[in-house]
Design a protein around this motif. Structure first.
Motif, PDB file in Angstrom:
ATOM      1  N   TYR A 155       5.232   3.272   5.434  1.00  0.00           N
ATOM      2  CA  TYR A 155       3.725   4.102   5.592  1.00  0.00           C
ATOM      3  C   TYR A 155       2.904   2.546   4.626  1.00  0.00           C
ATOM      4  CZ  TYR A 155      -0.014   7.263   4.523  1.00  0.00           C
ATOM      5  OH  TYR A 155      -0.811   8.041   4.417  1.00  0.00           O
ATOM      6  N   THR A 156       3.638   1.378   5.853  1.00  0.00           N
ATOM      7  CA  THR A 156       2.385   0.121   5.416  1.00  0.00           C
ATOM      8  C   THR A 156       1.501   0.273   4.775  1.00  0.00           C
ATOM      9  OG1 THR A 156       3.334  -0.037   7.639  1.00  0.00           O
ATOM     10  CG2 THR A 156       2.197  -1.808   6.809  1.00  0.00           C
ATOM     11  N   ASN A 157       0.588   0.652   4.689  1.00  0.00           N
ATOM     12  CA  ASN A 157      -1.069   0.284   3.789  1.00  0.00           C
ATOM     13  C   ASN A 157      -1.161   0.742   3.122  1.00  0.00           C
ATOM     14  OD1 ASN A 157      -3.331   2.799   4.483  1.00  0.00           O
ATOM     15  ND2 ASN A 157      -1.678   2.911   5.678  1.00  0.00           N
ATOM     16  N   ILE A 158      -0.623   2.113   2.466  1.00  0.00           N
ATOM     17  CA  ILE A 158      -0.275   2.487   1.358  1.00  0.00           C
ATOM     18  C   ILE A 158       0.939   2.327   0.539  1.00  0.00           C
ATOM     19  CG2 ILE A 158       0.272   4.941   0.023  1.00  0.00           C
ATOM     20  CD1 ILE A 158      -2.803   4.853   1.370  1.00  0.00           C
ATOM     21  N   ALA A 159       1.470   1.752   1.136  1.00  0.00           N
ATOM     22  CA  ALA A 159       2.889   0.970   0.479  1.00  0.00           C
ATOM     23  C   ALA A 159       2.715  -0.436   0.267  1.00  0.00           C
ATOM     24  CB  ALA A 159       4.020   0.400   1.837  1.00  0.00           C
ATOM     25  N   LEU A 160       1.667  -1.012   1.016  1.00  0.00           N
ATOM     26  CA  LEU A 160       1.143  -2.227  -0.022  1.00  0.00           C
ATOM     27  C   LEU A 160       0.092  -2.046  -0.990  1.00  0.00           C
ATOM     28  CD1 LEU A 160       0.993  -4.512   3.696  1.00  0.00           C
ATOM     29  CD2 LEU A 160       2.570  -4.771   1.675  1.00  0.00           C
ATOM     30  N   SER A 199       5.469  -1.243  10.176  1.00  0.00           N
ATOM     31  CA  SER A 199       6.006   0.276  11.308  1.00  0.00           C
ATOM     32  C   SER A 199       4.416   1.376  11.861  1.00  0.00           C
ATOM     33  CB  SER A 199       6.348   1.351  10.212  1.00  0.00           C
ATOM     34  OG  SER A 199       8.119   0.962  10.107  1.00  0.00           O
ATOM     35  N   GLU A 200       3.335   0.641  10.514  1.00  0.00           N
ATOM     36  CA  GLU A 200       2.206   0.765  11.497  1.00  0.00           C
ATOM     37  C   GLU A 200       1.616  -0.116  12.403  1.00  0.00           C
ATOM     38  OE1 GLU A 200       0.214   3.980   7.927  1.00  0.00           O
ATOM     39  OE2 GLU A 200       0.152   1.563   7.906  1.00  0.00           O
ATOM     40  N   PHE A 201       2.374  -0.263  13.276  1.00  0.00           N
ATOM     41  CA  PHE A 201       2.577  -1.546  13.406  1.00  0.00           C
ATOM     42  C   PHE A 201       0.978  -1.893  14.420  1.00  0.00           C
ATOM     43  CE2 PHE A 201       3.630   1.829  16.698  1.00  0.00           C
ATOM     44  CZ  PHE A 201       2.998   1.955  17.592  1.00  0.00           C
ATOM     45  N   THR A 202       0.379  -3.255  14.424  1.00  0.00           N
ATOM     46  CA  THR A 202      -0.973  -3.505  15.546  1.00  0.00           C
ATOM     47  C   THR A 202      -2.244  -2.866  14.472  1.00  0.00           C
ATOM     48  OG1 THR A 202      -0.311  -2.780  17.327  1.00  0.00           O
ATOM     49  CG2 THR A 202      -0.046  -5.165  16.562  1.00  0.00           C
ATOM     50  N   SER A 203      -2.595  -2.826  13.765  1.00  0.00           N
ATOM     51  CA  SER A 203      -3.226  -1.302  13.597  1.00  0.00           C
ATOM     52  C   SER A 203      -4.365  -1.751  13.358  1.00  0.00           C
ATOM     53  CB  SER A 203      -2.534  -0.812  12.306  1.00  0.00           C
ATOM     54  OG  SER A 203      -4.201   0.816  11.912  1.00  0.00           O
ATOM     55  N   SER A 204      -5.463  -1.253  14.089  1.00  0.00           N
ATOM     56  CA  SER A 204      -7.125  -1.763  14.063  1.00  0.00           C
ATOM     57  C   SER A 204      -7.407  -1.591  13.340  1.00  0.00           C
ATOM     58  CB  SER A 204      -8.035  -1.796  15.400  1.00  0.00           C
ATOM     59  OG  SER A 204      -7.802  -0.252  15.418  1.00  0.00           O
ATOM     60  N   VAL A 205      -7.653   0.026  12.474  1.00  0.00           N
ATOM     61  CA  VAL A 205      -7.605   0.603  11.086  1.00  0.00           C
ATOM     62  C   VAL A 205      -7.236  -0.203   9.933  1.00  0.00           C
ATOM     63  CG1 VAL A 205      -8.169   2.535   9.720  1.00  0.00           C
ATOM     64  CG2 VAL A 205      -7.814   2.290  12.128  1.00  0.00           C
ATOM     65  N   TYR A 206      -5.662   0.399   9.804  1.00  0.00           N
ATOM     66  CA  TYR A 206      -4.826  -0.501   8.369  1.00  0.00           C
ATOM     67  C   TYR A 206      -4.740  -1.401   8.280  1.00  0.00           C
ATOM     68  CZ  TYR A 206      -5.619   4.454   8.038  1.00  0.00           C
ATOM     69  OH  TYR A 206      -5.938   5.925   8.078  1.00  0.00           O
ATOM     70  N   TYR A 207      -4.745  -2.381   9.604  1.00  0.00           N
ATOM     71  CA  TYR A 207      -4.202  -3.831   9.416  1.00  0.00           C
ATOM     72  C   TYR A 207      -5.197  -4.542   8.412  1.00  0.00           C
ATOM     73  CZ  TYR A 207      -0.464  -5.327  11.929  1.00  0.00           C
ATOM     74  OH  TYR A 207       0.444  -5.098  12.552  1.00  0.00           O
ATOM     75  N   ASP A 264     -12.536   2.138  21.938  1.00  0.00           N
ATOM     76  CA  ASP A 264     -13.211   0.869  22.174  1.00  0.00           C
ATOM     77  C   ASP A 264     -12.195   0.345  20.700  1.00  0.00           C
ATOM     78  OD1 ASP A 264     -15.152   0.022  23.668  1.00  0.00           O
ATOM     79  OD2 ASP A 264     -15.735   1.637  22.875  1.00  0.00           O
ATOM     80  N   GLY A 265     -10.920   0.727  20.476  1.00  0.00           N
ATOM     81  CA  GLY A 265     -11.126   0.181  18.972  1.00  0.00           C
ATOM     82  C   GLY A 265     -12.083   0.330  18.363  1.00  0.00           C
ATOM     83  N   ASP A 266     -11.159   0.475  16.944  1.00  0.00           N
ATOM     84  CA  ASP A 266     -11.869   0.401  15.495  1.00  0.00           C
ATOM     85  C   ASP A 266     -12.185  -1.041  15.470  1.00  0.00           C
ATOM     86  OD1 ASP A 266     -11.006   3.703  14.931  1.00  0.00           O
ATOM     87  OD2 ASP A 266      -9.085   2.020  15.646  1.00  0.00           O
ATOM     88  N   PRO A 267     -13.225  -0.875  14.255  1.00  0.00           N
ATOM     89  CA  PRO A 267     -14.326  -1.969  14.322  1.00  0.00           C
ATOM     90  C   PRO A 267     -14.094  -2.841  12.491  1.00  0.00           C
ATOM     91  CG  PRO A 267     -15.261  -0.878  12.896  1.00  0.00           C
ATOM     92  CD  PRO A 267     -13.850   0.013  13.989  1.00  0.00           C
ATOM     93  N   TYR A 268     -12.668  -2.476  11.752  1.00  0.00           N
ATOM     94  CA  TYR A 268     -12.349  -2.997  10.515  1.00  0.00           C
ATOM     95  C   TYR A 268     -11.487  -4.544  11.069  1.00  0.00           C
ATOM     96  CZ  TYR A 268     -13.644   1.829  10.031  1.00  0.00           C
ATOM     97  OH  TYR A 268     -14.361   2.782   9.251  1.00  0.00           O
ATOM     98  N   LEU A 269     -10.674  -4.523  11.436  1.00  0.00           N
ATOM     99  CA  LEU A 269     -10.702  -6.089  11.269  1.00  0.00           C
ATOM    100  C   LEU A 269     -11.178  -6.805  12.004  1.00  0.00           C
ATOM    101  CD1 LEU A 269      -7.470  -6.996  11.083  1.00  0.00           C
ATOM    102  CD2 LEU A 269      -6.978  -6.792  13.783  1.00  0.00           C
ATOM    103  N   ARG A 270     -12.109  -6.266  13.387  1.00  0.00           N
ATOM    104  CA  ARG A 270     -13.403  -7.405  13.550  1.00  0.00           C
ATOM    105  C   ARG A 270     -13.806  -7.975  11.842  1.00  0.00           C
ATOM    106  NH1 ARG A 270     -16.019  -3.317  17.173  1.00  0.00           N
ATOM    107  NH2 ARG A 270     -14.147  -2.580  18.578  1.00  0.00           N
ATOM    108  N   TYR A 271     -13.983  -6.629  11.274  1.00  0.00           N
ATOM    109  CA  TYR A 271     -15.009  -7.637  10.457  1.00  0.00           C
ATOM    110  C   TYR A 271     -13.885  -8.600   9.372  1.00  0.00           C
ATOM    111  CZ  TYR A 271     -17.026  -3.417  10.807  1.00  0.00           C
ATOM    112  OH  TYR A 271     -18.116  -2.144  10.997  1.00  0.00           O
ATOM    113  N   VAL A 272     -12.506  -8.242   9.573  1.00  0.00           N
ATOM    114  CA  VAL A 272     -11.904  -9.319   8.800  1.00  0.00           C
ATOM    115  C   VAL A 272     -11.579 -10.701   9.257  1.00  0.00           C
ATOM    116  CG1 VAL A 272      -8.869  -9.871   8.154  1.00  0.00           C
ATOM    117  CG2 VAL A 272     -10.115  -7.471   8.137  1.00  0.00           C
ATOM    118  N   LEU A 273     -11.398 -10.597  10.661  1.00  0.00           N
ATOM    119  CA  LEU A 273     -11.688 -12.335  11.685  1.00  0.00           C
ATOM    120  C   LEU A 273     -12.433 -12.465  11.559  1.00  0.00           C
ATOM    121  CD1 LEU A 273      -8.724 -11.087  12.272  1.00  0.00           C
ATOM    122  CD2 LEU A 273      -9.761 -11.649  14.463  1.00  0.00           C
TER     123      LEU A 273
END
Length: 642
Positions: A155-160, A199-207, A264-273
């Motif tokens: 449970y990648t994002n919650i574990a971190l 496990s939550e691989f290349t998630s444009s939301v949870y990355y 179109d993919g989720d925008p959240y990772l774009r904000y990080v970039l």
């Protein structure tokens, strides 16, 4: 491999990109909350859909700007009002997500709220005294709540979030128990990632959630060893993002775990970039993701991999479980996970400036996901069918032309993503961007995009539909009858998707990210290379005051010295009814729950009694059911009184 190790050195070094104008972006982000703040001030109480996360986010934004911080008094009072205050409730210390809820339904709420409030406490000198006092009231019970959880590394994002919150709270409040357990969980995640990947691989939301949690931990921890581990994971994630970010589509190429917007993919990772300087920063807008990343301390230099020359192609492999293949004209990829999640997009084909081509199964005539249903935590979600597997072989993407066959199978227990999802017609869909032309010949549909062709071949009874709400997509849909009457072991006809382009010569670069990722983590944490000792170090059985805290599976073997009846007893200390049970499996049989008496001083409890032949070996597997069950001694013997 040498070229990719050079990339690791680029991303893993101390050279950072120029940090954006944080103060300007904080001020822009604050504007997003004015409307709700004005309503809250006007009405004097939150409305039914008001979110505790919204209040916590605004606290972080105000603390970041250092202005209007008097508003945090009201916001923290609202957060406190949404806190579970009954010490006998299972979710004591956690928060209702929405104001109208009468109980905690999303157990993850405490993780997201704590991340924001711990940051505010770091910057408490900017806050009024009343807000400081309220933080010290709200945070400790919430930390005890997440301490009782045992979110697995899958449970990648919650574990971190969980590990980071425990470490930072332990440091702020001087609680060694919190920090020690947080470090243990961070170590466990580090070893899991080293061994298996994310496990939550290349998630444009949870990355984006992952990067924020790790960057805040890296900046604010007082422990240099913790900082090194957080930085190792930051470099791991950012290297993978650098390899997969596809500027022609402004998104990660290939499949995505847990995506909410598959077109179109989720925008959240774009904000990080954008914060990193890898993507252009909007001039007049900013949001809470920008604020979280800018308050962290990680800004990797823009890598050369973000530019893919016209005569090059890149292939990113994940052992035998996934392939992503990309050029400047297209990207195509798939992943075969250990378990399918409701929001997984396991196959995707990308074209520049267009919505994605993807495949999904549906039982409620909702191919575009516009109708949403409340989940058990009351969050509205778009649900589709979840097969046991998709029958994919990633290796076929390496052929020329690249292709992939999808042959999903429904099995009992994994058919539907939501038990209350209204069922109508069982369907499979191929959703694709509007083509220049579309034709069908001998059960093969051909969609043309300039000089590219996408061929979709299947025995499924396809119908071509052009009803996308935004007019940017079309779909091929096959109907298989009443979804409620389909047998539990139904198999869909195989569908083969092939991308054909004019012959051309390209330079191919191939990297297996599982290998590259391991090399990166080893560079920061060399002990990972010594596998036999690393697992014991990074996934230890955790002892406290002479008791084993049963927070990870353990296994014991006993041999009968002679024929007779044997008893297995355990000395247990259970402080309350929330920490007095675990799962027990005997000789690989059916797992059963063992409930123990509440015994703060400790007591002997019989957990097994049975006949054994001389020399017979018995194996007992214990697995966590409730957090922090405390075991001290196990005795395997013929019945005697204690």
């Amino acid at each position: 491999m040498i070229r990719w190790l050079s990339l690791l050195l680029l991303l893993g070094g101390s050279c950072l990109a120029e940090k954006p104008d944080a103060e300007r972006l904080f001020a822009l982000a604050a504007k997003n909350y004015e409307k709700n703040w004005n309503r809250l001030e006007r009405e004097g109480t939150p409305w039914p859909g008001y979110s505790v996360r919204h209040a916590a986010d605004y606290c972080m934004v105000l603390t970041s700007t250092g202005t209007r911080t008097e508003r945090t008094v009201t916001l923290l009072n609202v957060i406190d009002a949404m806190r579970e205050k009954n010490p006998d409730a299972p979710q004591f210390g956690n928060f209702r997500w929405y104001w109208q809820q009468t109980e905690v339904k999303d157990v993850n709420a405490a993780e997201f709220v704590l991340e924001r409030l711990l940051f505010c406490r770091f910057q408490r000198d900017r806050l009024p005294q009343e807000s400081r006092d309220r933080l010290d009231t709200i945070i400790p019970p919430a930390v005890e709540n997440i301490f009782r959880r045992n979110a697995t590394s899958e449970y990648t994002n919650i574990a971190l979030l969980n590990a980071s919150n425990l470490i930072l709270a332990g440091e702020q409040f001087g609680c060694k128990r919190w920090k020690r357990e947080g470090i243990r969980r961070l170590d466990r995640f580090l070893f899991h990632t080293y061994e298996q990947g994310v496990s939550e691989f290349t998630s444009s939301v949870y990355y984006a959630v992952d990067m924020e949690a790790l960057s805040l931990l890296s900046r604010w921890t007082q422990d240099a060893a913790v900082r090194d581990k957080a930085n190792a994971l930051l470099e791991y994630f950012s290297t993978e993002i650098a390899l997969l970010w596809w500027p022609p589509g402004n998104r990660l190429a290939g499949p995505s775990s847990r995506t909410y917007h598959p077109d179109d993919g989720d925008p959240y990772l774009r904000y990080v970039l954008q914060c990193w300087g890898w993507e252009p920063m909007p001039e007049n807008t900013a949001n809470i993701t920008h604020v979280g990343i800018l308050n962290g301390g990680y800004f990797p230099e823009k890598p050369a991999t973000l530019t893919l020359p016209e005569n090059h192609e890149r292939i990113v492999r994940y052992g035998k479980t996934g392939v992503v293949r990309m050029t400047s004209a297209w990207a195509m990829g798939c992943r075969v996970p250990c378990e399918c999640r409701p929001d997984d997009q396991l196959f995707a084909l990308d074209l520049p400036g267009k919505p994605r081509l993807y495949y999904l199964l549906d039982g409620s005539e909702n191919p575009y996901g516009k109708r949403r249903f409340p989940a058990s935590n009351d969050h509205p979600r778009s649900y589709h069918l979840r097969p046991a597997h998709y029958g994919m072989n990633p290796e076929t993407l390496l052929e020329n032309p690249p292709s992939l066959t999808l042959a999903p199978r429904l099995e009992k227990g994994c058919r539907y993503a939501h038990p209350d999802m209204p069922l109508s017609t069982l369907q499979s869909h191929v959703l694709l961007p509007v083509p220049d032309t579309f034709s069908v010949r001998e059960k093969t549909g051909v969609a043309r995009y300039g000089n590219l062709q996408i061929q979709i071949a299947s025995d499924a009874p396809w119908v071509f539909e052009t009803d996308a709400p935004d007019g940017r997509s079309v779909r091929l849909t096959a109907n298989f009858g009443d979804a409620s009457r389909i047998p539990a072991d139904f198999s869909f006809p195989p569908t083969r998707i092939t991308l054909v382009e004019p012959p051309r010569t390209r330079v191919t670069e191939t990297v297996d990210f599982l290998q590259v990722g391991r090399a990166l983590l080893e560079r920061r944490v060399p002990e990972l290379k010594i596998h036999d000792t690393a697992e014991k170090r990074f996934c230890p059985l955790f002892w406290e005051d002479g008791f084993l805290l049963l927070n990870a599976p353990v296994e014991y073997r006993f041999r009968a010295a002679q024929e007779g009846t044997y008893v297995l007893r355990v000395f247990v200390q259970a402080d309350d009814a929330r920490h007095n049970s675990f799962w027990l499996r005997e000789n690989g049989g059916t797992e059963r729950a063992v409930s123990l008496p509440v015994s703060p001083e400790g007591t002997w409890v019989e957990i097994f009694r049975g006949f054994r032949k001389a020399g017979e070996v018995s194996t007992f597997s214990l697995r966590p059911r409730e957090y922090n069950v405390r075991l001290q001694l196990l005795r395997w013997e013929t019945p005697v009184d204690h």
